[in-house]
Design an enzyme around this catalytic site. Structure first.
Site, short mmCIF file in Angstrom:
data_model
loop_
_atom_site.label_atom_id
_atom_site.label_comp_id
_atom_site.label_asym_id
_atom_site.label_seq_id
_atom_site.Cartn_x
_atom_site.Cartn_y
_atom_site.Cartn_z
N ASP A 12 0.88 -1.18 0.00
CA ASP A 12 0.00 0.00 0.00
C ASP A 12 0.92 1.23 0.00
OD1 ASP A 12 -2.38 1.61 0.31
OD2 ASP A 12 -1.88 1.85 2.41
N SER A 13 0.30 2.39 -0.12
CA SER A 13 1.09 3.62 -0.07
C SER A 13 1.60 3.89 1.35
CB SER A 13 0.24 4.81 -0.52
OG SER A 13 -0.82 5.01 0.39
N CYS A 76 -4.48 -1.56 -1.86
CA CYS A 76 -4.60 -0.13 -2.13
C CYS A 76 -5.57 0.06 -3.29
CB CYS A 76 -3.23 0.42 -2.50
SG CYS A 76 -3.25 2.16 -2.96
N ASN A 77 -6.64 0.79 -3.02
CA ASN A 77 -7.64 1.03 -4.08
C ASN A 77 -7.07 1.89 -5.20
OD1 ASN A 77 -10.61 0.25 -2.93
ND2 ASN A 77 -9.20 0.77 -1.30
N GLU A 159 -2.37 9.04 8.20
CA GLU A 159 -0.91 8.93 8.19
C GLU A 159 -0.28 9.76 9.31
OE1 GLU A 159 1.30 7.18 5.95
OE2 GLU A 159 -0.42 6.07 5.20
N CYS A 191 -11.08 3.04 0.21
CA CYS A 191 -9.66 3.37 0.41
C CYS A 191 -9.28 2.61 1.67
CB CYS A 191 -9.48 4.87 0.61
SG CYS A 191 -7.81 5.31 1.16
N THR A 192 -8.16 1.91 1.60
CA THR A 192 -7.82 1.03 2.72
C THR A 192 -7.43 1.80 3.99
OG1 THR A 192 -5.61 0.78 1.78
CG2 THR A 192 -7.20 -0.94 1.30
N HIS A 193 -7.20 3.10 3.85
CA HIS A 193 -6.93 3.92 5.05
C HIS A 193 -8.22 4.21 5.84
CE1 HIS A 193 -3.05 4.79 3.19
NE2 HIS A 193 -2.68 5.48 4.25
#
Ligand code: DGL
Length: 276
Positions: A12-13, A76-77, A159, A191-193
């Site tokens: 992922d990012s 990650c989408n 983040e 969004c995985t976040h």
């Protein structure tokens, strides 16, 4: 080493993919895992999709070439929305993404057919969910009315480890207005976040709206695919988990442990090779 014993690679990012990692660890505890958070280049959501596609290819190839991954989970989408066709064509390793499983979960969960998806600017503007939800609806013979909303700023809060509070709520009220107005009964966190912000999102959407996260669905899809390919590792022992970050490793350890609920103590550095 026999293929079945090789690790599963996840990327992922940044921290978002940890929501998917947790679901994978729970569902397939015997597997070994290598997770890369590309915090050195996050956020992906505001970057040109072509750049994101390049990052995704670099990460996936590193997981395969440097860590011997037997399968890749694109947690990650935005990376999925940027397009995985070239990556899939260029490798024999299964590449499992989060968009299709999330779309199926959304279509299965709705009662009224009015559904919403929230995601990064990159994901929403790509139209990936419009296609995935239409495909899922067609397969289930359902009629759905999809409203999408981009939520710039959500990822940055996660983040920074700021997952509740007034600032997050004010932003959520503004960004979620389109899906509230559309009176969706089910909202996919595309969004995985975003599962880290679920409490605030649920408060803003109200008690009648079901929130769907693609993490569990992706883990089920991954297990199915590995089983079908004869790559699923079973047995009583718990596998190893290795975490790497392309950004500041100390903050990755600290915030990752706080968000995931277990230690990323031995997180390591993953060097970006293609910084273009
Ligand atoms: N977690 C990612 C996603 O699912 C990317 C967020 C970002 O870096 O902007 O889209």
């Amino acid at each position: 080493m026999p293929v079945v014993k090789r690790p599963i690679g996840i990327f992922d990012s940044g921290f978002g993919g940890l929501t998917v990692a947790r679901a994978l660890f729970d569902l397939m505890p015997a597997e070994d895992y290598v997770y890369i958070g590309d915090t050195g280049r996050y956020p992906y959501g505001s970057k040109p999709l072509e750049d994101v596609r390049g990052y995704a290819e670099e990460l996936a190839h590193s997981l395969i070439d440097d860590f011997d991954a037997k399968a890749i989970i694109v947690a990650c989408n935005t990376a999925t929305a940027a397009g995985l066709d070239d990556l899939r064509a260029g490798t024999t390793v299964p590449i499992i993404d989060v968009v299709a499983p999330g779309a199926y979960a959304l279509v299965s969960a709705t009662r009224t057919g009015r559904v919403g998806v929230i995601g990064t600017v990159g994901t929403v503007s790509s139209g990936a969910y419009v296609h995935a939800v239409a495909a899922a609806a067609q397969q289930s013979s359902e009629t759905v009315d999809l409203t999408s909303a981009a939520c710039p700023g959500f990822v940055e809060f996660v983040e920074r480890g700021q997952i509740t509070g007034d600032e997050v709520t004010v932003l959520a009220e503004r960004l979620l207005a389109p899906v509230r107005l559309a009176e969706v009964d089910t909202l996919l966190l595309g969004c995985t976040h975003y599962p880290f912000l679920a409490r605030t999102i649920a408060d803003v959407m109200g008690p009648d709206v079901v929130l769907v996260s693609s993490a569990d669905e992706t883990a089920f899809a991954a297990k199915d695919q590995l089983h079908q390919l004869g790559l699923l590792r079973t047995g009583g022992s718990v596998g190893s988990r290795r975490f790497l970050s392309s950004g500041d490793v100390d903050s990755f350890r600290e915030l990752g442990s706080a968000l995931l609920g277990f230690e990323l103590d031995r997180a390591e550095r993953w060097p970006i090779r293609n910084s273009a």
